[in-house]
Design an enzyme around this catalytic site. Structure first.
Site, PDB file in Angstrom:
ATOM      1  N   TYR A   1      -3.556 123.042  48.654  1.00  0.00           N
ATOM      2  CA  TYR A   1      -4.461 123.461  47.581  1.00  0.00           C
ATOM      3  C   TYR A   1      -4.153 122.649  46.329  1.00  0.00           C
ATOM      4  O   TYR A   1      -3.084 122.790  45.742  1.00  0.00           O
ATOM      5  CB  TYR A   1      -4.275 124.961  47.335  1.00  0.00           C
ATOM      6  CG  TYR A   1      -5.156 125.587  46.284  1.00  0.00           C
ATOM      7  CD1 TYR A   1      -6.272 124.948  45.751  1.00  0.00           C
ATOM      8  CD2 TYR A   1      -4.884 126.884  45.830  1.00  0.00           C
ATOM      9  CE1 TYR A   1      -7.076 125.556  44.799  1.00  0.00           C
ATOM     10  CE2 TYR A   1      -5.680 127.502  44.889  1.00  0.00           C
ATOM     11  CZ  TYR A   1      -6.768 126.837  44.368  1.00  0.00           C
ATOM     12  OH  TYR A   1      -7.552 127.443  43.419  1.00  0.00           O
TER      13      TYR A   1
ATOM     14  N   TYR B   1       4.111 125.173  36.870  1.00  0.00           N
ATOM     15  CA  TYR B   1       5.117 125.219  35.812  1.00  0.00           C
ATOM     16  C   TYR B   1       6.236 124.198  36.011  1.00  0.00           C
ATOM     17  O   TYR B   1       6.362 123.262  35.230  1.00  0.00           O
ATOM     18  CB  TYR B   1       5.716 126.623  35.614  1.00  0.00           C
ATOM     19  CG  TYR B   1       6.613 126.666  34.396  1.00  0.00           C
ATOM     20  CD1 TYR B   1       6.074 126.572  33.122  1.00  0.00           C
ATOM     21  CD2 TYR B   1       8.004 126.758  34.524  1.00  0.00           C
ATOM     22  CE1 TYR B   1       6.894 126.560  32.006  1.00  0.00           C
ATOM     23  CE2 TYR B   1       8.830 126.748  33.418  1.00  0.00           C
ATOM     24  CZ  TYR B   1       8.272 126.653  32.153  1.00  0.00           C
ATOM     25  OH  TYR B   1       9.089 126.641  31.060  1.00  0.00           O
TER      26      TYR B   1
ATOM     27  N   ARG C   1      -4.881 124.403  36.903  1.00  0.00           N
ATOM     28  CA  ARG C   1      -4.096 125.636  36.848  1.00  0.00           C
ATOM     29  C   ARG C   1      -2.612 125.379  37.031  1.00  0.00           C
ATOM     30  O   ARG C   1      -1.789 126.156  36.547  1.00  0.00           O
ATOM     31  CB  ARG C   1      -4.575 126.627  37.915  1.00  0.00           C
ATOM     32  CG  ARG C   1      -5.996 127.118  37.700  1.00  0.00           C
ATOM     33  CD  ARG C   1      -6.351 128.291  38.605  1.00  0.00           C
ATOM     34  NE  ARG C   1      -5.822 129.533  38.090  1.00  0.00           N
ATOM     35  CZ  ARG C   1      -6.578 130.601  37.755  1.00  0.00           C
ATOM     36  NH1 ARG C   1      -7.893 130.551  37.870  1.00  0.00           N
ATOM     37  NH2 ARG C   1      -6.016 131.697  37.308  1.00  0.00           N
TER      38      ARG C   1
ATOM     39  N   THR D   1      -5.565 132.704  44.357  1.00  0.00           N
ATOM     40  CA  THR D   1      -5.748 132.833  42.915  1.00  0.00           C
ATOM     41  C   THR D   1      -6.707 133.972  42.602  1.00  0.00           C
ATOM     42  O   THR D   1      -6.440 134.827  41.750  1.00  0.00           O
ATOM     43  CB  THR D   1      -6.316 131.533  42.328  1.00  0.00           C
ATOM     44  OG1 THR D   1      -5.474 130.445  42.698  1.00  0.00           O
ATOM     45  CG2 THR D   1      -6.396 131.604  40.815  1.00  0.00           C
ATOM     46  N   THR D   2      -7.848 134.001  43.288  1.00  0.00           N
ATOM     47  CA  THR D   2      -8.858 135.028  43.047  1.00  0.00           C
ATOM     48  C   THR D   2      -8.347 136.401  43.448  1.00  0.00           C
ATOM     49  O   THR D   2      -8.807 137.419  42.936  1.00  0.00           O
ATOM     50  CB  THR D   2     -10.158 134.690  43.809  1.00  0.00           C
ATOM     51  OG1 THR D   2     -10.495 133.325  43.563  1.00  0.00           O
ATOM     52  CG2 THR D   2     -11.314 135.563  43.373  1.00  0.00           C
TER      53      THR D   2
ATOM     54  N   LYS E   1      -7.748 122.097  50.197  1.00  0.00           N
ATOM     55  CA  LYS E   1      -8.756 122.663  49.301  1.00  0.00           C
ATOM     56  C   LYS E   1      -8.690 121.845  48.020  1.00  0.00           C
ATOM     57  O   LYS E   1      -7.689 121.888  47.296  1.00  0.00           O
ATOM     58  CB  LYS E   1      -8.464 124.134  49.024  1.00  0.00           C
ATOM     59  CG  LYS E   1      -9.403 124.765  48.002  1.00  0.00           C
ATOM     60  CD  LYS E   1      -8.967 126.187  47.641  1.00  0.00           C
ATOM     61  CE  LYS E   1      -9.870 126.772  46.561  1.00  0.00           C
ATOM     62  NZ  LYS E   1      -9.427 128.134  46.126  1.00  0.00           N
TER      63      LYS E   1
ATOM     64  N   ILE F   1     -13.921 126.829  49.922  1.00  0.00           N
ATOM     65  CA  ILE F   1     -13.240 128.098  49.667  1.00  0.00           C
ATOM     66  C   ILE F   1     -13.787 128.580  48.335  1.00  0.00           C
ATOM     67  O   ILE F   1     -13.527 127.984  47.294  1.00  0.00           O
ATOM     68  CB  ILE F   1     -11.712 127.941  49.678  1.00  0.00           C
ATOM     69  CG1 ILE F   1     -11.257 127.536  51.093  1.00  0.00           C
ATOM     70  CG2 ILE F   1     -11.033 129.246  49.257  1.00  0.00           C
ATOM     71  CD1 ILE F   1      -9.772 127.271  51.232  1.00  0.00           C
TER      72      ILE F   1
END
Length: 295
Positions: free
Chosen positions: A136, A110, A141, A47-48, A164, A206
């Site tokens: 994750y 989504y 999100r 993501t980052t 995570k 993380i």
């Protein structure tokens, strides 16, 4: 017992970008600096790392570059998840072929999934991965949450090594750790919950905070593992204002601003992300200075 991919802090690394694409010179210098600062692992194309707006070719090239640049000096974990399981399978196979130490698989966004769908999708991906899989969970999100029972079921897969956890739900994380035992490592996905999750048996974090502050973030875990829980908690609490500033706008906008200010990359993000707003940036820079970051 399964192989632990890393213990301590792995940086969810920003991807240096320009209008022309990935800046590999900057990317390499950033990887080297993180390793020199003593980071325990690097997560690329997460993501980052703005993976959602990287092209297929960029995504693959960034993973391969990171593996080659790190050259075994620290574990490289590649984000290869997707809401399209077939595409995630392709990326996961590729990442494993080029030598990553682990893959990070986010829950489908989504289109989401039922818990049954999550088990089937992640099991399929773990079947094709030759490197350990880190799941994750980030419902804020993706719109879908993995329950402790689902993680318990997935922990039975021999190649699913860890999760995570960025749900923020400490009670659920405690239940997960209780259920999975030694079959699944748990990492914090939130910088403000490193010590609480370590106290429940977590293996590390993380981290976004470790982009600008790798050494001190690592010290949280190192102090905790050495038995200095008070010292770890003191760092955790001292860093809360900076952590808050790093999430004052959607990640990775503030992280990219921080790293650009430190000279590691351009302050360039791909739409729909935009450059950090000046009032938020002023607060971020003030907290960076208070933390002793020179820029």
């Amino acid at each position: 017992m399964k192989k632990t991919v890393f213990e301590g802090i792995a940086t969810a690394l920003v991807t240096p970008l320009t209008k022309d694409g990935i800046d590999y010179d900057a990317f390499g210098k950033l990887i080297d600096w993180q390793i020199d600062e003593g980071i325990d692992g690097l997560v690329v194309c997460g993501t980052t790392g703005e993976a959602s707006t990287l092209t297929d070719d960029e995504h693959k090239a960034a993973i391969k570059f990171a593996v080659e640049r790190a050259a075994g000096r620290t574990p490289i974990i590649a984000g290869t998840g997707s809401n399209d399981t077939a595409y995630a399978e392709e990326l996961t196979k590729y990442a494993c072929e080029v030598g990553v130490d682990g893959v990070l698989l986010v829950t489908p966004y989504y289109n989401k999934a039922t818990q049954k769908g999550l088990v089937k999708s992640f099991s399929l991906l773990a079947d094709v991965a030759s490197a350990p899989v880190i799941l994750y969970n980030v419902p804020s999100r993706t719109g879908v949450n993995m329950t402790p029972n689902t993680l318990y079921e997935l922990s039975a897969h021999p190649n699913i090594s860890a999760v995570k956890e960025a749900s923020g739900n400490i009670s659920a994380i405690a239940e997960t750790i209780s259920l999975v035992g030694d079959n699944m490592d748990v990492y914090s996905g939130n910088d403000d919950q490193i010590v609480p999750i370590l106290s429940l048996g977590g293996k590390g974090c993380i981290s976004v905070l470790s982009n600008p502050l790798p050494k001190l973030t690592c010290d949280i875990c190192r102090k905790f593992f050495a038995g200095d829980v008070k010292g770890a908690a003191e760092i955790q609490l001292k860093m809360l204002p900076l952590i808050s500033a790093l999430f004052s706008e959607v990640n990775p906008i503030p992280a990219k601003s921080a790293m650009a200010a430190m000279g590691f990359c351009e302050e360039y993000l791909r739409l729909p992300l935009t450059v950090m707003e000046e009032p938020h940036k002023a607060v971020l820079f003030e907290e960076m200075r208070k933390a002793g970051i020179k820029f």
